[in-house]
Each structure stands twice: as structure tokens, then as C-alpha cells.
Design an enzyme around this catalytic site. Structure first.
Site, PDB file in Angstrom:
ATOM      1  N   ASN A  10      30.360  48.166  37.116  1.00 18.01           N
ATOM      2  CA  ASN A  10      31.831  47.309  37.386  1.00 18.01           C
ATOM      3  C   ASN A  10      32.635  48.558  37.633  1.00 18.01           C
ATOM      4  O   ASN A  10      32.245  50.239  37.087  1.00 18.01           O
ATOM      5  CB  ASN A  10      32.372  46.338  36.314  1.00 18.01           C
ATOM      6  CG  ASN A  10      33.707  46.221  36.128  1.00 18.01           C
ATOM      7  OD1 ASN A  10      34.408  47.363  36.543  1.00 18.01           O
ATOM      8  ND2 ASN A  10      33.297  45.012  35.682  1.00 18.01           N
ATOM      9  N   HIS A  13      37.026  51.008  36.315  1.00 17.16           N
ATOM     10  CA  HIS A  13      38.043  51.483  35.365  1.00 17.16           C
ATOM     11  C   HIS A  13      38.289  53.190  36.314  1.00 17.16           C
ATOM     12  O   HIS A  13      38.357  53.121  35.598  1.00 17.16           O
ATOM     13  CB  HIS A  13      37.648  52.298  33.505  1.00 17.16           C
ATOM     14  CG  HIS A  13      38.251  50.790  33.236  1.00 17.16           C
ATOM     15  ND1 HIS A  13      38.817  49.752  32.695  1.00 17.16           N
ATOM     16  CD2 HIS A  13      36.404  49.403  32.614  1.00 17.16           C
ATOM     17  CE1 HIS A  13      39.388  49.156  32.423  1.00 17.16           C
ATOM     18  NE2 HIS A  13      37.401  48.411  32.295  1.00 17.16           N
ATOM     19  N   HIS A  46      36.327  43.521  39.594  1.00 18.84           N
ATOM     20  CA  HIS A  46      37.641  42.361  38.783  1.00 18.84           C
ATOM     21  C   HIS A  46      39.440  42.294  39.085  1.00 18.84           C
ATOM     22  O   HIS A  46      39.519  43.458  39.131  1.00 18.84           O
ATOM     23  CB  HIS A  46      37.533  42.509  37.312  1.00 18.84           C
ATOM     24  CG  HIS A  46      38.324  41.074  36.789  1.00 18.84           C
ATOM     25  ND1 HIS A  46      38.538  41.133  35.524  1.00 18.84           N
ATOM     26  CD2 HIS A  46      38.931  40.226  36.946  1.00 18.84           C
ATOM     27  CE1 HIS A  46      39.256  40.394  35.232  1.00 18.84           C
ATOM     28  NE2 HIS A  46      39.687  39.330  36.327  1.00 18.84           N
ATOM     29  N   ARG A  48      42.112  41.642  39.120  1.00 16.61           N
ATOM     30  CA  ARG A  48      43.976  40.769  37.939  1.00 16.61           C
ATOM     31  C   ARG A  48      44.849  40.490  38.725  1.00 16.61           C
ATOM     32  O   ARG A  48      45.321  41.336  39.473  1.00 16.61           O
ATOM     33  CB  ARG A  48      43.859  42.169  36.464  1.00 16.61           C
ATOM     34  CG  ARG A  48      42.446  42.230  36.747  1.00 16.61           C
ATOM     35  CD  ARG A  48      42.953  42.900  34.515  1.00 16.61           C
ATOM     36  NE  ARG A  48      43.515  42.335  33.879  1.00 16.61           N
ATOM     37  CZ  ARG A  48      42.599  41.382  32.496  1.00 16.61           C
ATOM     38  NH1 ARG A  48      40.923  41.484  32.504  1.00 16.61           N
ATOM     39  NH2 ARG A  48      43.194  40.592  32.078  1.00 16.61           N
ATOM     40  N   ARG A  52      46.144  45.496  37.443  1.00 15.87           N
ATOM     41  CA  ARG A  52      46.277  46.736  36.992  1.00 15.87           C
ATOM     42  C   ARG A  52      45.315  47.831  36.933  1.00 15.87           C
ATOM     43  O   ARG A  52      45.711  48.895  36.809  1.00 15.87           O
ATOM     44  CB  ARG A  52      46.453  46.301  34.830  1.00 15.87           C
ATOM     45  CG  ARG A  52      44.658  45.903  34.695  1.00 15.87           C
ATOM     46  CD  ARG A  52      44.600  46.079  32.839  1.00 15.87           C
ATOM     47  NE  ARG A  52      45.149  44.273  33.094  1.00 15.87           N
ATOM     48  CZ  ARG A  52      45.242  43.979  31.845  1.00 15.87           C
ATOM     49  NH1 ARG A  52      44.391  44.930  30.890  1.00 15.87           N
ATOM     50  NH2 ARG A  52      46.137  42.850  31.397  1.00 15.87           N
ATOM     51  N   GLU A  73      35.071  39.762  40.717  1.00 19.01           N
ATOM     52  CA  GLU A  73      35.456  38.618  39.198  1.00 19.01           C
ATOM     53  C   GLU A  73      36.945  38.168  39.676  1.00 19.01           C
ATOM     54  O   GLU A  73      37.681  39.264  40.133  1.00 19.01           O
ATOM     55  CB  GLU A  73      34.901  39.890  38.239  1.00 19.01           C
ATOM     56  CG  GLU A  73      34.055  40.058  37.566  1.00 19.01           C
ATOM     57  CD  GLU A  73      34.303  40.577  36.102  1.00 19.01           C
ATOM     58  OE1 GLU A  73      35.269  40.951  35.361  1.00 19.01           O
ATOM     59  OE2 GLU A  73      33.258  41.302  36.259  1.00 19.01           O
ATOM     60  N   THR A 104      38.578  41.484  29.248  1.00 18.12           N
ATOM     61  CA  THR A 104      38.777  40.269  28.830  1.00 18.12           C
ATOM     62  C   THR A 104      37.835  39.827  27.593  1.00 18.12           C
ATOM     63  O   THR A 104      37.153  39.826  27.684  1.00 18.12           O
ATOM     64  CB  THR A 104      37.573  39.649  30.091  1.00 18.12           C
ATOM     65  OG1 THR A 104      38.018  39.919  31.385  1.00 18.12           O
ATOM     66  CG2 THR A 104      37.144  37.998  30.560  1.00 18.12           C
ATOM     67  N   GLU A 154      27.328  33.795  33.075  1.00 19.66           N
ATOM     68  CA  GLU A 154      26.783  35.189  32.862  1.00 19.66           C
ATOM     69  C   GLU A 154      27.632  35.893  31.166  1.00 19.66           C
ATOM     70  O   GLU A 154      29.108  34.590  30.532  1.00 19.66           O
ATOM     71  CB  GLU A 154      27.983  36.552  33.745  1.00 19.66           C
ATOM     72  CG  GLU A 154      27.755  38.195  32.947  1.00 19.66           C
ATOM     73  CD  GLU A 154      28.442  39.399  33.591  1.00 19.66           C
ATOM     74  OE1 GLU A 154      28.661  39.030  34.992  1.00 19.66           O
ATOM     75  OE2 GLU A 154      29.411  39.866  32.903  1.00 19.66           O
ATOM     76  N   HIS A 197      29.350  42.726  28.967  1.00 20.63           N
ATOM     77  CA  HIS A 197      30.877  43.139  28.497  1.00 20.63           C
ATOM     78  C   HIS A 197      30.062  43.991  27.664  1.00 20.63           C
ATOM     79  O   HIS A 197      29.544  43.352  26.647  1.00 20.63           O
ATOM     80  CB  HIS A 197      31.620  41.671  27.796  1.00 20.63           C
ATOM     81  CG  HIS A 197      32.397  42.458  27.738  1.00 20.63           C
ATOM     82  ND1 HIS A 197      33.412  43.450  27.220  1.00 20.63           N
ATOM     83  CD2 HIS A 197      34.036  41.889  28.930  1.00 20.63           C
ATOM     84  CE1 HIS A 197      34.676  42.889  27.078  1.00 20.63           C
ATOM     85  NE2 HIS A 197      35.114  42.996  28.167  1.00 20.63           N
TER      86      HIS A 197
HETATM   87  N1  PXP Z   1      31.131  41.313  32.816  1.00 16.65           N
HETATM   88  C1  PXP Z   1      32.266  40.050  33.337  1.00 16.65           C
HETATM   89  C2  PXP Z   1      32.143  38.863  34.097  1.00 16.65           C
HETATM   90  C3  PXP Z   1      32.970  41.174  33.096  1.00 16.65           C
HETATM   91  O1  PXP Z   1      34.930  40.418  32.801  1.00 16.65           O
HETATM   92  C4  PXP Z   1      32.923  42.999  32.736  1.00 16.65           C
HETATM   93  C5  PXP Z   1      34.546  43.658  32.372  1.00 16.65           C
HETATM   94  O2  PXP Z   1      35.026  44.015  33.292  1.00 16.65           O
HETATM   95  C6  PXP Z   1      32.381  43.109  32.036  1.00 16.65           C
HETATM   96  C7  PXP Z   1      30.808  42.293  32.847  1.00 16.65           C
HETATM   97  C8  PXP Z   1      32.349  44.509  32.326  1.00 16.65           C
HETATM   98  O3  PXP Z   1      32.421  44.840  30.466  1.00 16.65           O
HETATM   99  P1  PXP Z   1      32.474  46.473  30.530  1.00 16.65           P
HETATM  100  O4  PXP Z   1      33.184  46.892  31.367  1.00 16.65           O
HETATM  101  O5  PXP Z   1      32.560  46.001  28.781  1.00 16.65           O
HETATM  102  O6  PXP Z   1      30.874  47.072  30.600  1.00 16.65           O
END
Ligand code: PXP
Length: 247
Positions: A10, A13, A46, A48, A52, A73, A104, A154, A197
Site C-alpha cells: 500500500n 503514505h 486508497h 479517499r 488526503r 480501495e 480505516t 479482507e 491493517h
Molecule cells: N487493507 C486495508 C483495507 C486498508 O484500508 C489498509 C489501510 O489503508 C491496509 C490494508 C494497510 O494498512 P497499513 O497501512 O496499516 O499497513
């Protein structure tokens, strides 16, 4: 012998850092391409509602340039549905979204919104997207996800990771047990099981060891770790830990 476990990186960030200064860098697409080379099996982003981190332009660039699947996402809104239908990413993961949350926070409430969600995901599935639903490890939600026709669930690992980080080890172990049971249950219904997550090098292995889990989506920790060791080694270490747990 268990099936291989995919790693979805992901890159949200990277965009968070870029947006902190309103600059053009660091570029999430560059991170995604590096992640591909480092062994990521997919990229997760994602978009949003408040934009952001990831922007519409990022999604467009990812769709054009990626050679691995994009897991898009999104919240269950008509705006996001239209964007997904325009790009037709490999997968869409439906997540709950609140403006004021930092990330999330919980899984999607599927059981109470079954009809609405069934109608919402049908065109996405018809367009060829694999529809994934981000939910808590809860039998009621898993059954509802199955009934609405999702291909994937998930499972939210946030509570497990938080309990570990805060030293609440009994709660962590209970969460782990629940995630294990629920991944078996979801798989028994024919759902593909993903998880994610909050996962870190310390918490990934017990989840990676569940034979029914086919994909982990990991972002925040990897991007943070990349500051210290670089993105490629940060991803490679996650991959190594996952493979070690799997074998
Ligand atoms: N899976 C989903 C559905 C999420 O919303 C997120 C966060 O955007 C992640 C995985 C990844 O989480 P993290 O960034 O905490 O590893």
C-alpha cells in the site's frame, strides 16, 4: 503445501508525505514501480473522499504504468463507483470511511447494509473487478459478504496489531485465534481470504502462517521502515518474513 501468499504494498503514505508540502515528490508511482521490482505481487491505493493522500491523477498513473494488479480501495459511494468503473482495476476493496478518522478504523458493516451493498458491488463485478470487502473477523459479516456476492474478504488485523503494540498479549492472542477461525470459516464458504491493517515485521508471521490467507496488504509500516533501510530492502524483509512463516 500451502498456496503462495501474495504481498500487496500500500503506497498511500508516500502520497501523504508528498501532500504534506504540496510538492510533486515523493511520487507514489515511483514507489509502486520500485515495489514491483522488489517483489510486491500487487499495489494497493486508497482514494479517499477527501483526497488526503492518493489523488485521482495517482490512480490514473498507476493504472497506466503498473504491471502487477492494482487493488483500488474505496468507500461505497457513487463517486468512487464511477471512478472504479472508468478504470476497471484488477480489484476493488470496499472499506468504511469517516472523514475524521486517521485511518480505516474498523471493518465495513455488511450485515446491516446487505441490499445496498449487493447493488453497489454488482456493476463492479460485472465490469470484471474482483470485489473484496474489508471486514472484522466476525462470522455475521463474513456470511453477509458471501451473500452479497463478494469474491474476497479482507480481514481487519488492526485490533490484533494494536493489542500487540500495547502489550495486551492475552487480547492479542484472542484476536489471533479469532482471525484464524474466521479465515477458515470464510474459506469454507468459497471466499478468497486476504488480511491487513497495521501489520509490522513483529506481527506479520502468525497471520502469514494461516493457510487460507492468500494476500496481505501492508503499507504504513513498510513506508515508515523505508526511511531507515530504503524501500526495496523494507519490502524484501517483509516478503522474507512472510515466506518464512508460510514454509
Ligand atoms: N487493507 C486495508 C483495507 C486498508 O484500508 C489498509 C489501510 O489503508 C491496509 C490494508 C494497510 O494498512 P497499513 O497501512 O496499516 O499497513
Amino acid at each position: 503445501m500451502t498456496d503462495t501468499l501474495r504481498l500487496g504494498v500500500n503506497i498511500d503514505h508516500v502520497a501523504t508525505v508528498r501532500n504534506a508540502r504540496g510538492s510533486a515528490y515523493p511520487d507514489p508511482l515511483r514507489a509502486a514501480k520500485l515495489a514491483e521490482e522488489a517483489g510486491a505481487d500487487g499495489i494497493t491505493a486508497h482514494l479517499r473522499e477527501d483526497r488526503r493522500h492518493i489523488s485521482d491523477g495517482d490512480i490514473e498513473a498507476l493504472m497506466e504504468a503498473l504491471t502487477v494488479p492494482l487493488n483500488f480501495e474505496m468507500a461505497a459511494t457513487t463517486e468512487m463507483q464511477a471512478i472504479a468503473l472508468r478504470h476497471k482495476p484488477h480489484a476493488v476493496c470496499i472499506v468504511p470511511e469517516k472523514r475524521e478518522e486517521r485511518t480505516t478504523e474498523g471493518g465495513l458493516e455488511v450485515a446491516r447494509e446487505e441490499n445496498k451493498l449487493a447493488h453497489f458491488i454488482a456493476p463492479l463485478a460485472e465490469a470484471g473487478c474482483r470485489v473484496s470487502i474489508f471486514i472484522a473477523a466476525d462470522a455475521r459479516q463474513i456470511e453477509a459478504a458471501h451473500r452479497i456476492g463478494a469474491a474476497v474478504v479482507e480481514l481487519h488485523t488492526g485490533a490484533y496489531c494494536d493489542a500487540h503494540a500495547e502489550g495486551r498479549f492475552d487480547e492479542r492472542d484472542a484476536e489471533l485465534e479469532r482471525l484464524c477461525e474466521m479465515s477458515t470459516f470464510a474459506h469454507s464458504l468459497g471466499l478468497e481470504v486476504h488480511a491487513g491493517h497495521g501489520l509490522t515485521y513483529d506481527t506479520v508471521q502468525p497471520i502469514a502462517a494461516f493457510p487460507e490467507v492468500r494476500e496481505l496488504n501492508i503499507g504504513h509500516f513498510i513506508i515508515g521502515e523505508a526511511i531507515f533501510r530504503g524501500l526495496t530492502p523494507a519490502i524484501q524483509e517483509m516478503r522474507r518474513l512472510m515466506d518464512e512463516a508460510r514454509s
